[in-house]
Design a protein around this motif. Structure first.
Motif, mmCIF file in Angstrom:
data_model
loop_
_atom_site.group_PDB
_atom_site.id
_atom_site.type_symbol
_atom_site.label_atom_id
_atom_site.label_comp_id
_atom_site.label_asym_id
_atom_site.label_seq_id
_atom_site.Cartn_x
_atom_site.Cartn_y
_atom_site.Cartn_z
ATOM 1 N N ALA A 108 0.613 -1.160 -0.064
ATOM 2 C CA ALA A 108 -0.023 0.223 -0.029
ATOM 3 C C ALA A 108 0.949 1.214 -0.095
ATOM 4 N N ARG A 109 0.426 2.398 -0.900
ATOM 5 C CA ARG A 109 1.096 3.521 -0.986
ATOM 6 C C ARG A 109 2.393 3.370 -1.276
ATOM 7 N N SER A 110 3.055 2.584 -2.026
ATOM 8 C CA SER A 110 4.102 2.635 -2.812
ATOM 9 C C SER A 110 3.884 3.210 -3.946
ATOM 10 N N VAL A 111 5.183 3.952 -4.248
ATOM 11 C CA VAL A 111 5.583 4.402 -5.454
ATOM 12 C C VAL A 111 6.282 3.875 -6.367
ATOM 13 N N VAL A 112 5.953 3.206 -7.454
ATOM 14 C CA VAL A 112 6.783 2.360 -8.440
ATOM 15 C C VAL A 112 7.341 3.269 -9.525
ATOM 16 N N THR A 113 8.779 3.380 -9.566
ATOM 17 C CA THR A 113 9.339 3.944 -10.525
ATOM 18 C C THR A 113 10.295 3.088 -11.367
ATOM 19 N N LYS A 114 10.299 1.787 -11.213
ATOM 20 C CA LYS A 114 11.068 0.961 -12.053
ATOM 21 C C LYS A 114 10.246 -0.640 -11.991
ATOM 22 N N ASP A 115 10.789 -1.344 -12.791
ATOM 23 C CA ASP A 115 10.204 -2.618 -12.709
ATOM 24 C C ASP A 115 10.406 -3.365 -11.766
ATOM 25 N N MET A 116 9.300 -4.389 -11.263
ATOM 26 C CA MET A 116 9.416 -4.978 -10.159
ATOM 27 C C MET A 116 9.354 -6.527 -10.328
ATOM 28 N N PRO A 117 10.109 -7.350 -9.544
ATOM 29 C CA PRO A 117 10.653 -9.029 -10.043
ATOM 30 C C PRO A 117 9.259 -9.751 -9.817
ATOM 31 N N SER A 118 9.355 -10.792 -10.462
ATOM 32 C CA SER A 118 8.454 -11.839 -10.283
ATOM 33 C C SER A 118 8.346 -12.438 -8.963
ATOM 34 N N TRP A 119 7.069 -12.739 -8.347
ATOM 35 C CA TRP A 119 6.796 -13.372 -7.198
ATOM 36 C C TRP A 119 7.832 -12.854 -5.955
ATOM 37 N N THR A 120 7.688 -11.574 -5.811
ATOM 38 C CA THR A 120 8.192 -10.887 -4.695
ATOM 39 C C THR A 120 7.452 -9.853 -4.179
ATOM 40 N N VAL A 121 7.626 -9.736 -2.868
ATOM 41 C CA VAL A 121 6.632 -8.532 -1.995
ATOM 42 C C VAL A 121 7.545 -7.325 -2.281
ATOM 43 N N CYS A 122 7.099 -6.025 -2.682
ATOM 44 C CA CYS A 122 7.726 -5.124 -2.937
ATOM 45 C C CYS A 122 6.957 -4.070 -2.076
ATOM 46 N N ALA A 123 7.801 -2.755 -1.616
ATOM 47 C CA ALA A 123 6.985 -1.657 -1.121
ATOM 48 C C ALA A 123 7.991 -0.442 -0.719
ATOM 49 N N GLY A 124 7.395 0.582 -0.661
ATOM 50 C CA GLY A 124 8.228 1.889 -0.428
ATOM 51 C C GLY A 124 8.113 3.032 -1.274
ATOM 52 N N PHE A 125 8.761 3.910 -1.027
ATOM 53 C CA PHE A 125 8.801 5.270 -1.485
ATOM 54 C C PHE A 125 10.158 5.797 -1.757
ATOM 55 N N PRO A 126 10.999 5.345 -2.916
ATOM 56 C CA PRO A 126 10.574 4.353 -4.081
ATOM 57 C C PRO A 126 10.464 3.129 -3.714
ATOM 58 N N CYS A 127 9.515 2.519 -4.461
ATOM 59 C CA CYS A 127 9.271 0.823 -4.344
ATOM 60 C C CYS A 127 10.627 -0.015 -4.632
ATOM 61 N N LYS A 128 10.676 -1.130 -3.541
ATOM 62 C CA LYS A 128 11.875 -1.501 -3.652
ATOM 63 C C LYS A 128 11.554 -3.091 -3.185
ATOM 64 N N PRO A 129 12.098 -4.222 -3.809
ATOM 65 C CA PRO A 129 11.717 -5.600 -3.488
ATOM 66 C C PRO A 129 12.428 -5.638 -1.900
ATOM 67 N N ILE A 130 11.520 -6.447 -1.217
ATOM 68 C CA ILE A 130 11.671 -6.647 0.048
ATOM 69 C C ILE A 130 11.917 -8.168 0.438
ATOM 70 N N LYS A 131 11.059 -9.055 -0.108
ATOM 71 C CA LYS A 131 11.252 -10.564 0.253
ATOM 72 C C LYS A 131 10.508 -11.325 -0.814
ATOM 73 N N PRO A 132 10.843 -12.626 -0.956
ATOM 74 C CA PRO A 132 10.052 -13.556 -1.848
ATOM 75 C C PRO A 132 8.756 -13.486 -1.476
ATOM 76 N N ARG A 133 7.776 -13.903 -2.221
ATOM 77 C CA ARG A 133 6.397 -14.003 -2.228
ATOM 78 C C ARG A 133 6.326 -15.588 -1.848
ATOM 79 N N GLU A 134 5.841 -16.012 -0.647
ATOM 80 C CA GLU A 134 6.102 -17.407 -0.329
ATOM 81 C C GLU A 134 4.463 -17.694 0.050
ATOM 82 N N PHE A 135 4.255 -19.021 -0.172
ATOM 83 C CA PHE A 135 2.821 -19.669 0.204
ATOM 84 C C PHE A 135 2.715 -20.665 1.082
#
Length: 138
Positions: A108-135
């Protein structure tokens, strides 16, 4: 209704009341994706939303900007691609030319200025990858 104005709309798509779409002929919605009320799709250029993607309330996807180095500020458009099985959370802002790859979650409320990777949780301003998306299997 969107198809009447040139949008490509797959099966089982949910575009809820209150969504603002600037140019439906520049919009492609794959099967079973959902766009929540209050989202803004400023589609001066193409916006492509993948299968089972979710764009939450208040998200703002903008494909146009202006060339500030020119005195007339001419329009520049760059497409936005939202991959399959992604979640764009509430009030995220996505800049022109960005690709959110398959399975990505943007907080929520992230600002995405560049491409984000597959199956990853991303967030922030600017948006950055944080951790893998796991199930979990519960």
């Amino acid at each position: 209704m969107l198809q009447c104005f040139g949008a490509k709309v797959g099966r089982g798509v949910h575009v809820y009341p209150g969504v603002k779409i600037w140019a439906p002929w520049n919009l492609e919605l794959a099967d079973e994706c959902g766009i929540a009320s209050g989202a803004i799709l400023y589609s001066q250029g193409k916006i492509i939303v993948g299968q089972r993607a979710v764009i939450s309330q208040g998200a703002h996807l903008v494909t146009g900007t202006h060339d500030y180095s020119h005195p007339g500020f001419p329009l520049i458009t760059k497409p936005i691609h939202i991959g399959s099985q992604t979640w764009i959370a509430a009030e995220v802002f996505i800049h022109p030319g960005v690709t959110i790859n398959d399975g990505c979650v943007v907080g929520a409320r992230s600002v995405v200025t560049k491409d984000m990777p597959s199956w990853t949780v991303c967030a922030g301003f600017p948006c950055k990858p944080i951790k893998p998306r796991e199930f979990t299997t519960s």
